[in-house]
Design a protein around this motif. Structure first.
Motif, PDB file in Angstrom:
ATOM      1  N   SER A   1       0.867  -1.189   0.000  1.00 51.27           N
ATOM      2  CA  SER A   1       0.000   0.000   0.000  1.00 51.27           C
ATOM      3  C   SER A   1       0.897   1.229   0.000  1.00 51.27           C
ATOM      4  CB  SER A   1      -0.909   0.018   1.238  1.00 51.27           C
ATOM      5  OG  SER A   1      -0.125   0.202   2.408  1.00 51.27           O
TER       6      SER A   1
ATOM      7  N   TYR B   1      -0.690  13.982   4.450  1.00 50.78           N
ATOM      8  CA  TYR B   1      -1.642  12.883   4.555  1.00 50.78           C
ATOM      9  C   TYR B   1      -1.824  12.490   6.022  1.00 50.78           C
ATOM     10  CZ  TYR B   1      -4.050   8.629   3.037  1.00 50.78           C
ATOM     11  OH  TYR B   1      -4.986   7.651   2.824  1.00 50.78           O
TER      12      TYR B   1
ATOM     13  N   LEU C   1      -4.717  -1.906  -4.354  1.00 51.64           N
ATOM     14  CA  LEU C   1      -3.952  -1.158  -3.363  1.00 51.64           C
ATOM     15  C   LEU C   1      -2.479  -1.482  -3.595  1.00 51.64           C
ATOM     16  CD1 LEU C   1      -6.056  -1.820  -0.171  1.00 51.64           C
ATOM     17  CD2 LEU C   1      -5.322   0.447  -0.858  1.00 51.64           C
ATOM     18  N   ALA C   2      -1.660  -0.449  -3.715  1.00 51.99           N
ATOM     19  CA  ALA C   2      -0.213  -0.652  -3.834  1.00 51.99           C
ATOM     20  C   ALA C   2       0.482   0.669  -3.579  1.00 51.99           C
ATOM     21  CB  ALA C   2       0.157  -1.177  -5.228  1.00 51.99           C
TER      22      ALA C   2
ATOM     23  N   MET D   1       0.714   3.588   2.212  1.00 45.40           N
ATOM     24  CA  MET D   1       1.124   3.769   3.604  1.00 45.40           C
ATOM     25  C   MET D   1       2.311   2.878   3.938  1.00 45.40           C
ATOM     26  SD  MET D   1      -0.137   6.273   5.046  1.00 45.40           S
ATOM     27  CE  MET D   1       0.852   6.002   6.497  1.00 45.40           C
TER      28      MET D   1
ATOM     29  N   ILE E   1       5.494   4.363   2.693  1.00 45.23           N
ATOM     30  CA  ILE E   1       5.952   5.472   3.552  1.00 45.23           C
ATOM     31  C   ILE E   1       6.540   4.934   4.861  1.00 45.23           C
ATOM     32  CG2 ILE E   1       5.172   7.472   4.907  1.00 45.23           C
ATOM     33  CD1 ILE E   1       2.980   7.818   2.670  1.00 45.23           C
TER      34      ILE E   1
ATOM     35  N   PHE F   1      -0.140  12.916  -5.556  1.00 49.64           N
ATOM     36  CA  PHE F   1      -1.070  13.825  -6.239  1.00 49.64           C
ATOM     37  C   PHE F   1      -0.510  14.328  -7.572  1.00 49.64           C
ATOM     38  CE2 PHE F   1      -4.658  15.393  -3.394  1.00 49.64           C
ATOM     39  CZ  PHE F   1      -4.613  14.299  -2.561  1.00 49.64           C
TER      40      PHE F   1
ATOM     41  N   THR G   1      -2.365   3.163  -5.580  1.00 52.17           N
ATOM     42  CA  THR G   1      -3.815   2.999  -5.453  1.00 52.17           C
ATOM     43  C   THR G   1      -4.548   4.114  -6.193  1.00 52.17           C
ATOM     44  OG1 THR G   1      -3.291   2.223  -3.217  1.00 52.17           O
ATOM     45  CG2 THR G   1      -5.601   2.671  -3.694  1.00 52.17           C
ATOM     46  N   LYS G   2      -3.887   5.242  -6.386  1.00 48.76           N
ATOM     47  CA  LYS G   2      -4.534   6.433  -6.935  1.00 48.76           C
ATOM     48  C   LYS G   2      -4.337   6.491  -8.452  1.00 48.76           C
ATOM     49  CE  LYS G   2      -5.230   6.993  -2.543  1.00 48.76           C
ATOM     50  NZ  LYS G   2      -4.385   7.841  -1.694  1.00 48.76           N
TER      51      LYS G   2
ATOM     52  N   LEU H   1      -8.897   9.037  -4.709  1.00 50.93           N
ATOM     53  CA  LEU H   1      -8.775   9.929  -5.868  1.00 50.93           C
ATOM     54  C   LEU H   1      -7.983   9.193  -6.931  1.00 50.93           C
ATOM     55  CD1 LEU H   1      -5.559  11.637  -5.900  1.00 50.93           C
ATOM     56  CD2 LEU H   1      -6.330  11.333  -3.588  1.00 50.93           C
TER      57      LEU H   1
ATOM     58  N   GLU I   1       5.039  16.449   0.946  1.00 54.72           N
ATOM     59  CA  GLU I   1       4.167  16.003  -0.133  1.00 54.72           C
ATOM     60  C   GLU I   1       4.080  17.133  -1.140  1.00 54.72           C
ATOM     61  OE1 GLU I   1       0.321  14.806   1.362  1.00 54.72           O
ATOM     62  OE2 GLU I   1       1.282  13.536   2.852  1.00 54.72           O
TER      63      GLU I   1
ATOM     64  N   SER J   1       1.338   6.490  -3.737  1.00 53.35           N
ATOM     65  CA  SER J   1       0.290   5.507  -3.533  1.00 53.35           C
ATOM     66  C   SER J   1      -0.186   5.126  -4.933  1.00 53.35           C
ATOM     67  CB  SER J   1      -0.868   6.101  -2.729  1.00 53.35           C
ATOM     68  OG  SER J   1      -1.979   5.224  -2.824  1.00 53.35           O
TER      69      SER J   1
HETATM   70  C1  LIG Z   1      -3.777   7.585  -0.494  1.00 55.15           C
HETATM   71  C2  LIG Z   1      -2.536   8.267  -0.098  1.00 55.15           C
HETATM   72  C3  LIG Z   1      -1.588   7.612   0.700  1.00 55.15           C
HETATM   73  C4  LIG Z   1      -1.799   6.223   1.218  1.00 55.15           C
HETATM   74  O1  LIG Z   1      -1.846   5.289   0.187  1.00 55.15           O
HETATM   75  P1  LIG Z   1      -2.607   3.858   0.344  1.00 55.15           P
HETATM   76  O2  LIG Z   1      -2.317   3.198  -0.942  1.00 55.15           O
HETATM   77  O3  LIG Z   1      -4.049   4.170   0.571  1.00 55.15           O
HETATM   78  O4  LIG Z   1      -2.003   3.203   1.537  1.00 55.15           O
HETATM   79  C5  LIG Z   1      -0.433   8.298   1.014  1.00 55.15           C
HETATM   80  N1  LIG Z   1      -0.224   9.558   0.591  1.00 55.15           N
HETATM   81  C6  LIG Z   1      -1.105  10.214  -0.161  1.00 55.15           C
HETATM   82  C7  LIG Z   1      -0.800  11.598  -0.601  1.00 55.15           C
HETATM   83  C8  LIG Z   1      -2.296   9.589  -0.543  1.00 55.15           C
HETATM   84  O5  LIG Z   1      -3.185  10.248  -1.278  1.00 55.15           O
END
Ligand SMILES: *Cc1c(COP(=O)(O)O)cnc(C)c1O
Length: 399
Positions: free
Chosen positions: A88, A114, A221-222, A90, A93, A190, A211-212, A340, A158, A209
């Motif tokens: 993920s 975040y 999720l990654a 997170m 990080i 972002f 995931t976004k 997002l 960030e 992330s």
């Molecule tokens: C979503 C997000 C995370 C966490 O990512 P996950 O894949 O949900 O664990 C960390 N930083 C930012 C800026 C995010 O938008």
């Protein structure tokens, strides 16, 4: 790939071998927990470091490796970077910070970051004897003042931030950090490598992330950490010990999602700007936060540092918590959901979705206002998103 391609070409072709298993055009999903050796001599070749191949699932997987190579190529088109896929964002990080900062160390992070990252630093790291200083985002003087020579090991920021889309001047951060030989890490979720490439400014580690925007379809999720191989290699070794690994299915979905990365980002950028410009003209919108607008405090930095400004637009409307919730309930295209960067537009009210347990006063103190809305544009048609927002802003009653 030896030539430097643009991000759309790299997203389609980079990282994957030209000739794939079974001559398939797609990279296979290798579901294997272990890998076999024809004889002891083959095993000895591996142990002696004379061949590169897989051994056991926790140490590597061909599908994950292809995703890592593609992400590294997107972040550093000239080469020279390695990527580590994590389960993920997170985890990318937290495991990076844990690997890099010793007990007794100190890290610096920015306020508009975040929420889970801040919680990790303020609770778990404190328990482990790692101290921190939170500085106002984009404040180079505060950054320089927060450095404790010999103790500060990492500066984490960030860009753009959430929810106010603040954009740190990366060159300034690097200049301050290098005076004290401190590592720098940017969560550029972002921005994505389509819009900004922090390594080119001398940032040491970039986190996303996946995931976004990188996955882009709200179906995986990654996370990933990218930097020079000498920094990533120890992280990979720790991942093999800790065992927090991604999985081949997510890696495949990520590879699949990345094929259209360039197209999607172009549309996210267009939609974000169009929606922000519409909102800024609307009488019931009191403030719009989008780095592509000249009214944003970091417009100049963002314009110099970024190709586009992404799909997330934050704005404040007339009315209180309930009135704002009524506006959200009227929109028809975006889903009310956290996250997002996927093809579907999502809308959320930070006061309800991420900061619900606080009082209005507590939220105001950290700048999360009850009337704040975060709109994460998907890849729909801008005119439809705008018409939908227009009817919702027309229909809710501010008081
Ligand atoms: C979503 C997000 C995370 C966490 O990512 P996950 O894949 O949900 O664990 C960390 N930083 C930012 C800026 C995010 O938008």
């Amino acid at each position: 790939m030896s030539v430097e391609f643009g991000p759309s070409t790299a997203a389609v072709h980079a990282g994957e071998p030209r000739q794939r298993a079974y001559d398939a055009i797609t990279t296979s999903v290798v579901h294997a927990s272990t890998y076999t050796f024809a004889n002891s001599a083959e095993l000895i070749e591996l142990q002696a470091g004379r061949v590169v191949r897989d051994e056991y699932g926790r140490y590597g997987n061909p599908t994950i490796r292809a995703a890592e190579a593609k992400l590294a190529a997107l972040e550093a088109p000239q080469g020279g970077a390695a990527a580590l896929l994590c389960p993920s964002g997170m985890n990318a990080i937290t495991s990076t910070i844990l690997a890099l900062v010793p007990t007794g160390g100190h890290i610096i992070l920015t306020d508009d970051c975040y929420r889970r990252t801040r919680q990790f630093v303020q609770t778990i790291l404190v328990r482990l004897g790692i101290e921190h200083t939170v500085i106002p985002v984009c404040d180079t003087q505060a950054l320089a003042a927060a450095i404790r020579p010999g103790q500060t090991g990492l500066i984490l920021s960030e860009a753009p931030t959430n929810p106010y889309l603040r954009v740190t001047n990366l060159a300034d951060v690097v200049a301050v950090a290098r005076q004290h030989q401190i590592l720098t890490m940017i969560d550029a979720t972002f921005a994505t490598p389509y819009n900004m490439r922090p390594l080119e400014y001398g940032i040491d580690l970039v986190i996303h992330s996946c995931t976004k925007y990188l996955g882009g379809h709200n179906d995986l999720l990654a996370g990933v950490v990218i930097g020079r191989p000498a920094l990533i290699q120890p992280l990979r070794q720790e991942q093999g010990i800790v065992g927090a690994i991604s999985d081949p299915q997510s890696a495949f979905l990520l590879l699949r999602g990345l094929k259209t990365f360039g197209l999607r980002m172009e549309r996210h950028n267009q939609n974000g700007l169009a929606v922000a410009q519409f909102l800024e003209r609307h009488p019931r919108v009191t403030r719009v936060h989008y780095p592509g607008l000249p009214s944003h405090p970091d417009h100049a930095v963002a314009s110099a540092q970024m190709r586009g400004f992404g799909g997330v637009v934050s704005f404040e409307i007339e009315g209180d918590l309930e009135a704002t919730a009524r506006m959200l309930d009227l929109v028809k295209i975006p889903y009310i959901a956290p996250s997002l960067g996927g093809v579907e537009s999502l809308i959320e009210q930070p006061a309800i979705i991420s900061y619900y347990e606080m009082t209005t006063e507590q939220r105001n103190a950290i700048g999360i206002y009850d009337n704040l809305v975060r709109f994460a544009c998907g890849v729909e048609d801008a005119q439809d998103l705008i018409a939908d927002l227009a009817q919702a802003l027309e229909g809710y009653m501010p008081a």
